[in-house]
Scaffold this motif. Structure first.
Motif, PDB file in Angstrom:
ATOM      1  N   GLU A 116      21.662 -17.495 -35.379  1.00  0.00           N
ATOM      2  CA  GLU A 116      21.941 -16.677 -34.245  1.00  0.00           C
ATOM      3  C   GLU A 116      20.601 -16.046 -33.750  1.00  0.00           C
ATOM      4  O   GLU A 116      20.162 -16.071 -32.322  1.00  0.00           O
ATOM      5  N   MET A 117      19.877 -15.570 -34.408  1.00  0.00           N
ATOM      6  CA  MET A 117      18.643 -14.769 -33.997  1.00  0.00           C
ATOM      7  C   MET A 117      17.546 -15.752 -33.605  1.00  0.00           C
ATOM      8  O   MET A 117      16.806 -15.531 -32.685  1.00  0.00           O
ATOM      9  N   ALA A 118      17.543 -17.032 -34.277  1.00  0.00           N
ATOM     10  CA  ALA A 118      16.610 -17.955 -33.675  1.00  0.00           C
ATOM     11  C   ALA A 118      17.130 -18.540 -32.353  1.00  0.00           C
ATOM     12  O   ALA A 118      16.221 -18.792 -31.538  1.00  0.00           O
ATOM     13  N   ALA A 119      18.336 -18.615 -31.971  1.00  0.00           N
ATOM     14  CA  ALA A 119      18.703 -19.135 -30.972  1.00  0.00           C
ATOM     15  C   ALA A 119      18.460 -18.124 -29.796  1.00  0.00           C
ATOM     16  O   ALA A 119      18.070 -18.452 -28.546  1.00  0.00           O
ATOM     17  N   THR A 120      18.798 -16.814 -30.125  1.00  0.00           N
ATOM     18  CA  THR A 120      18.105 -15.859 -28.774  1.00  0.00           C
ATOM     19  C   THR A 120      16.873 -15.799 -28.572  1.00  0.00           C
ATOM     20  O   THR A 120      16.393 -15.497 -27.759  1.00  0.00           O
ATOM     21  N   LEU A 121      15.934 -15.725 -29.985  1.00  0.00           N
ATOM     22  CA  LEU A 121      14.444 -15.877 -29.839  1.00  0.00           C
ATOM     23  C   LEU A 121      13.971 -17.418 -28.992  1.00  0.00           C
ATOM     24  O   LEU A 121      13.038 -17.001 -28.040  1.00  0.00           O
ATOM     25  N   LYS A 122      14.657 -18.360 -29.145  1.00  0.00           N
ATOM     26  CA  LYS A 122      14.319 -19.357 -28.350  1.00  0.00           C
ATOM     27  C   LYS A 122      14.479 -19.321 -26.967  1.00  0.00           C
ATOM     28  O   LYS A 122      13.768 -19.630 -26.124  1.00  0.00           O
ATOM     29  N   GLN A 123      15.663 -18.787 -26.564  1.00  0.00           N
ATOM     30  CA  GLN A 123      16.001 -18.368 -25.220  1.00  0.00           C
ATOM     31  C   GLN A 123      14.978 -17.596 -24.382  1.00  0.00           C
ATOM     32  O   GLN A 123      14.491 -17.985 -23.448  1.00  0.00           O
ATOM     33  N   PHE A 124      14.623 -16.518 -25.291  1.00  0.00           N
ATOM     34  CA  PHE A 124      13.510 -15.665 -24.847  1.00  0.00           C
ATOM     35  C   PHE A 124      12.418 -16.192 -24.683  1.00  0.00           C
ATOM     36  O   PHE A 124      11.497 -16.092 -23.554  1.00  0.00           O
ATOM     37  N   LEU A 125      11.910 -17.116 -25.476  1.00  0.00           N
ATOM     38  CA  LEU A 125      10.375 -17.928 -25.618  1.00  0.00           C
ATOM     39  C   LEU A 125      10.569 -19.022 -24.174  1.00  0.00           C
ATOM     40  O   LEU A 125       9.548 -18.876 -23.555  1.00  0.00           O
ATOM     41  N   LEU A 126      11.597 -19.663 -24.147  1.00  0.00           N
ATOM     42  CA  LEU A 126      11.626 -20.573 -23.059  1.00  0.00           C
ATOM     43  C   LEU A 126      11.618 -20.032 -21.521  1.00  0.00           C
ATOM     44  O   LEU A 126      11.009 -20.605 -20.903  1.00  0.00           O
ATOM     45  N   ARG A 127      12.449 -18.976 -21.427  1.00  0.00           N
ATOM     46  CA  ARG A 127      12.680 -18.215 -20.216  1.00  0.00           C
ATOM     47  C   ARG A 127      11.246 -17.592 -19.734  1.00  0.00           C
ATOM     48  O   ARG A 127      10.826 -17.873 -18.721  1.00  0.00           O
ATOM     49  N   ASN A 128      10.530 -17.146 -20.617  1.00  0.00           N
ATOM     50  CA  ASN A 128       9.268 -16.683 -20.148  1.00  0.00           C
ATOM     51  C   ASN A 128       8.264 -17.623 -20.104  1.00  0.00           C
ATOM     52  O   ASN A 128       7.004 -17.342 -19.448  1.00  0.00           O
ATOM     53  N   LEU A 129       8.051 -18.499 -21.098  1.00  0.00           N
ATOM     54  CA  LEU A 129       7.026 -19.587 -20.975  1.00  0.00           C
ATOM     55  C   LEU A 129       7.180 -20.322 -19.579  1.00  0.00           C
ATOM     56  O   LEU A 129       6.285 -20.584 -18.849  1.00  0.00           O
ATOM     57  N   ARG A 130       8.421 -20.696 -19.382  1.00  0.00           N
ATOM     58  CA  ARG A 130       8.628 -21.337 -17.861  1.00  0.00           C
ATOM     59  C   ARG A 130       8.166 -20.573 -16.721  1.00  0.00           C
ATOM     60  O   ARG A 130       7.856 -20.917 -15.821  1.00  0.00           O
ATOM     61  N   ARG A 131       8.334 -19.216 -16.900  1.00  0.00           N
ATOM     62  CA  ARG A 131       7.975 -18.354 -15.763  1.00  0.00           C
ATOM     63  C   ARG A 131       6.460 -18.034 -15.730  1.00  0.00           C
ATOM     64  O   ARG A 131       5.782 -18.307 -14.673  1.00  0.00           O
ATOM     65  N   LEU A 132       5.770 -18.237 -17.251  1.00  0.00           N
ATOM     66  CA  LEU A 132       4.495 -17.830 -17.052  1.00  0.00           C
ATOM     67  C   LEU A 132       3.453 -19.079 -16.701  1.00  0.00           C
ATOM     68  O   LEU A 132       2.366 -19.070 -16.280  1.00  0.00           O
ATOM     69  N   ILE A 133       4.049 -20.319 -17.056  1.00  0.00           N
ATOM     70  CA  ILE A 133       3.237 -21.442 -16.834  1.00  0.00           C
ATOM     71  C   ILE A 133       3.150 -21.901 -15.329  1.00  0.00           C
ATOM     72  O   ILE A 133       2.404 -22.656 -14.895  1.00  0.00           O
TER      73      ILE A 133
END
Length: 346
Positions: free
Chosen positions: A286-303
């Motif tokens: 569950e922690m990894a799933a939450t962390l993955k959502q955090f990373l993808l959301r911010n990476l897609r914004r920053l790129i």
């Protein structure tokens, strides 16, 4: 691996007691399944589960700073290599610094988060004594930070975003590290990360101690897992300096204001990442799933941000950290006559 019972934290005692009652009731339910009415015990189990969730929420919403440190160091807390297995569809580890060797306290490699390729860099502490000894308990040597720097330059050259996971009590403090330029390489990393022309996301997943954390901690978006700390020094180190004994670590933890809530309020970090009820050590997936959502959301914004604008924002982000007031000295302090001094004009 030691059992969860052996690794429980003192303030978690009520949680473990209720969990034990729940296990016993579920065993009784299973035993009675063949014959008899289980409706009453089934309702008790459902009620107990609700009470257990409420108890976890209550206890973990009121952790003091020292308890937060204990959670961040929990032996069952997911570490960098755990997240690599849970987050990435593919991962190719990259080794060595082309000078001294391959520091196991820093893990680097190329990975895919869904369809997005990233350069990954993270601290690793180790799970057992042999691993922890090899990783120096997450305290990296200069070759570890040099390895990280090489991979950052690689990522910049090929236009790959960078993800870093921070989990260290600090850089390795021994003579061997100092002889090989510990402070200089961390400073070089800070300088390069401030100007690397690719998005950088940094996440504190456990401990974030001193320059050892900052060596891979400069980026465009900084997140902290809910029950972690990020500080100029460990609480034990602070207590030893100020109160001459590590037994004062709880007092130091309260004074340092280093929890995720403190740092978000001060504007040091950008986001607090929610942990599962009872902490990340209770539910790795569950922690990894939450962390993955955090990373993808911010990476897609920053790129999507142009490189020049990305660097300008990063510069502004670190320039505005910290608040101070400037006040003119009292006139009496500038008047030599009022201070009883005779001064000639120059």
């Amino acid at each position: 691996m030691r059992s969860a019972h052996e690794q429980r934290l003192p303030f978690e005692a009520p949680i473990y007691e209720m969990e034990q009652r729940l296990v016993e009731m579920e065993a009784q339910y299973a035993k009675n399944r063949a014959g008899g009415d289980n409706s009453k015990i089934g309702e008790q189990i459902r009620r107990l589960r609700r009470e257990l969730a409420a108890l976890k929420r209550e206890i973990y919403s009121q952790l003091d700073p020292w308890q937060t440190v204990q959670v961040s160091r929990h032996p069952q807390r997911p570490q960098t290599r755990d997240y690599i297995d849970l987050l990435f569809d593919q991962f190719l580890e990259l080794h060595g610094d082309r000078a001294i060797g391959d520091d196991q306290a820093i893990v680097t490699g190329l990975g895919y988060l869904d369809d997005m390729k990233v350069m990954f860099i993270g601290h690793q502490k180790g799970k057992n004594l042999a691993q922890r000894t090899a990783c120096h308990f997450g305290c990296a040597h200069p070759e570890g930070y040099r390895k990280a720097l090489l991979k950052m330059r690689f990522a910049e050259k090929f236009g790959l975003p960078i993800v870093t996971f921070i989990d260290t009590p600090g850089a390795y403090p021994g003579i061997s590290a100092e002889e090989r330029g510990q402070a200089a390489i961390i400073a070089e990393n800070l300088m390069h990360m401030s100007g690397v022309a690719t998005p950088i996301i940094c996440v504190v997943i456990g401990e974030g101690g001193s320059g050892g954390a900052l060596g891979i901690g400069i980026g465009d978006h900084l997140g902290m897992l809910e029950h972690t700390y990020y500080s100029v020094i460990s609480p034990e180190g602070c207590a030893t300096i100020l109160w001459k004994g590590a037994e004062h670590a709880p007092k130091a933890a309260a004074a340092l204001k280093f929890t995720s809530r403190d740092l978000h309020r001060f504007g040091i970090i950008d986001e607090i990442i929610q942990e599962p009820l009872g902490g990340a050590h209770r539910d790795h997936p569950e922690m990894a799933a939450t962390l993955k959502q955090f990373l993808l959301r911010n990476l897609r914004r920053l790129i999507q941000v142009p490189k020049d604008e990305l660097l300008d924002r990063r510069y502004a982000k670190y320039r505005k950290i910290g608040v101070f007031l400037e006040e003119a000295p009292e006139p009496s302090l500038l008047d030599p006559q009022r201070n009883g001094h005779a001064q000639s004009a120059v």
